[in-house]
Design a protein around this motif. Structure first.
Motif, short mmCIF file in Angstrom:
data_model
loop_
_atom_site.label_atom_id
_atom_site.label_comp_id
_atom_site.label_asym_id
_atom_site.label_seq_id
_atom_site.Cartn_x
_atom_site.Cartn_y
_atom_site.Cartn_z
N LEU A 9 0.80 -1.22 0.00
CA LEU A 9 0.00 0.00 0.00
C LEU A 9 0.84 1.27 0.00
N ALA A 10 2.13 1.17 -0.30
CA ALA A 10 3.00 2.33 -0.30
C ALA A 10 2.60 3.33 -1.38
N ASP A 11 3.00 4.59 -1.17
CA ASP A 11 2.65 5.64 -2.11
C ASP A 11 3.39 5.45 -3.44
N PHE A 12 2.79 6.00 -4.49
CA PHE A 12 3.45 6.07 -5.79
C PHE A 12 4.03 7.48 -5.96
N ILE A 13 4.95 7.59 -6.90
CA ILE A 13 5.55 8.89 -7.23
C ILE A 13 5.17 9.24 -8.66
N LEU A 14 4.52 10.40 -8.83
CA LEU A 14 4.14 10.86 -10.16
C LEU A 14 5.24 11.78 -10.70
N GLU A 15 5.75 11.45 -11.85
CA GLU A 15 6.82 12.26 -12.43
C GLU A 15 6.34 13.66 -12.80
N GLY A 16 5.09 13.76 -13.23
CA GLY A 16 4.53 15.05 -13.59
C GLY A 16 4.83 15.45 -15.03
N LEU A 17 4.35 16.63 -15.40
CA LEU A 17 4.55 17.15 -16.75
C LEU A 17 5.66 18.18 -16.82
N PHE A 18 5.87 18.93 -15.75
CA PHE A 18 6.73 20.11 -15.81
C PHE A 18 7.83 20.07 -14.75
N ASP A 19 8.93 20.78 -15.06
CA ASP A 19 9.98 20.99 -14.07
C ASP A 19 9.96 22.46 -13.64
N ASP A 20 11.05 22.94 -13.03
CA ASP A 20 11.07 24.29 -12.48
C ASP A 20 11.57 25.36 -13.45
N SER A 21 11.80 25.00 -14.70
CA SER A 21 12.31 25.98 -15.66
C SER A 21 11.23 27.01 -16.01
N LEU A 22 11.68 28.14 -16.58
CA LEU A 22 10.76 29.23 -16.90
C LEU A 22 9.77 28.82 -17.99
N ILE A 23 10.23 28.09 -18.99
CA ILE A 23 9.35 27.66 -20.08
C ILE A 23 8.29 26.68 -19.57
N HIS A 24 8.68 25.83 -18.62
CA HIS A 24 7.72 24.88 -18.06
C HIS A 24 6.72 25.60 -17.15
#
Length: 319
Positions: A9-24
């Motif tokens: 039942l451990a949590d999953f990690i979602l990679e996501g769509l964006f990083d911390d860059s300005l364009i993202h």
């Protein structure tokens, strides 16, 4: 035993769509804007159909169900993605992932079935106009909606229960921005060839078979339209059906790209692009396509707005 259950039942990690860059950051802001347009457009469509009595027909009842599915679809994925991006966290609980998987699969399957039934509605309206009120009454429309919701929910529940009972390996990192099936199934340990075959067959039933039914309906519709003598009737028929065909093409095209490709040919980037199109772009375009090209919707909007303005004037105090 307790430790094994904790691992399961451990949590999953979602990679996501964006990083911390300005364009993202710009792309994230654009995604939120599109999300707000989708929510506003579909909510407005539902309220308009409910408020205007002249839109209380099977065709517009089914359209309201499509808007409700689109509204729930974007609300299932985008808020969690936005919350993770803004908070810096990337986790999603096991129960949260299972819930998200069940909801998006239910809504996706329901939309596929509903689009088929909407094409049948157009077939009856154009090919059998004199029998339309008999073949497509309110009871039939309600039964169609129930079939779409219930059938897709049962299918989604079965797949979600089976998938989430498999053991997951490694870091439990999902290379996606939500718990979509192709991304989650990559984390499963062991040989799941048989299950993937079942999923492929299910995809054929929920994607290719509906496409065949829609194509058959529109083949009969095209034949009837060609035989019409009135140019105005032909224009009205094409205007009504073209909106539905555009929506069908966008939806099924994106779904086939996401689900009908072999596992060996998938990449995380391709999965994300396909998912963005059918889970964000399509729900945003659907109300725009139907409202901008539909005279009945435009007239209903003017009637509702005109009624509201008249009510406000009547409530103003006399000087």
């Amino acid at each position: 035993m307790w430790q094994r259950n904790q691992t399961f039942l451990a949590d999953f990690i979602l990679e996501g769509l964006f990083d911390d860059s300005l364009i993202h950051l710009f792309l994230f802001s654009l995604t939120i804007l599109v999300f707000l347009i989708a929510v506003s457009g579909n909510t407005l469509t539902i309220l308009l159909i409910c408020a205007d009595a002249q839109l209380h027909t099977p065709m517009y009842f089914l359209l309201s169900q499509l808007s409700l599915m689109d509204l729930m679809h974007v609300s299932t994925t985008i808020p969690k993605m936005a919350t993770n991006y803004l908070s810096g966290k990337k986790t999603i609980s096991f129960v949260g992932c299972a819930t998200q998987h069940f909801l998006y699969l239910s809504l996706g399957g329901g939309e596929s079935l509903l689009l088929v039934l909407m094409s049948y509605d157009r077939y009856v309206a154009i090919c059998h106009p004199l029998r339309y009120t008999i073949l497509m009454n309110r009871k039939v429309g309600l039964m169609m909606a129930i079939m779409s919701w219930l059938g897709a929910s049962i299918n989604s529940l079965i797949h979600t229960v089976i998938l989430m009972h498999f053991p997951f390996c490694g870091s439990r990192k999902i290379h996606h921005f939500y718990c979509e099936f192709p991304a989650v199934v990559k984390l499963v340990c062991g040989d799941i060839t048989v299950y993937e075959t079942i999923v492929y067959i299910s995809s054929v039933i929920l994607l290719l078979f509906p496409i065949f039914l829609v194509s058959t309906s529109y083949a009969f519709i095209l034949h009837s339209v060609i035989q019409m003598h009135s140019a105005g009737s032909k224009r009205n028929a094409f205007a009504t059906c073209s909106s539905h065909l555009i929506v069908v093409s966008f939806w099924f095209g994106a779904c086939i790209f996401s689900y009908m490709r072999p596992r060996s040919q998938r990449t995380p980037l391709q999965d994300k692009v396909g998912s963005v199109f059918y889970s964000i772009i399509t729900p945003t375009l659907n109300p725009l396509i139907y409202t901008l090209r539909n005279k009945d919707i435009a007239k209903a909007m003017r009637r509702v707005l005109g009624r509201d303005i008249l009510t406000q004037r009547q409530q103003l105090p006399l000087l």
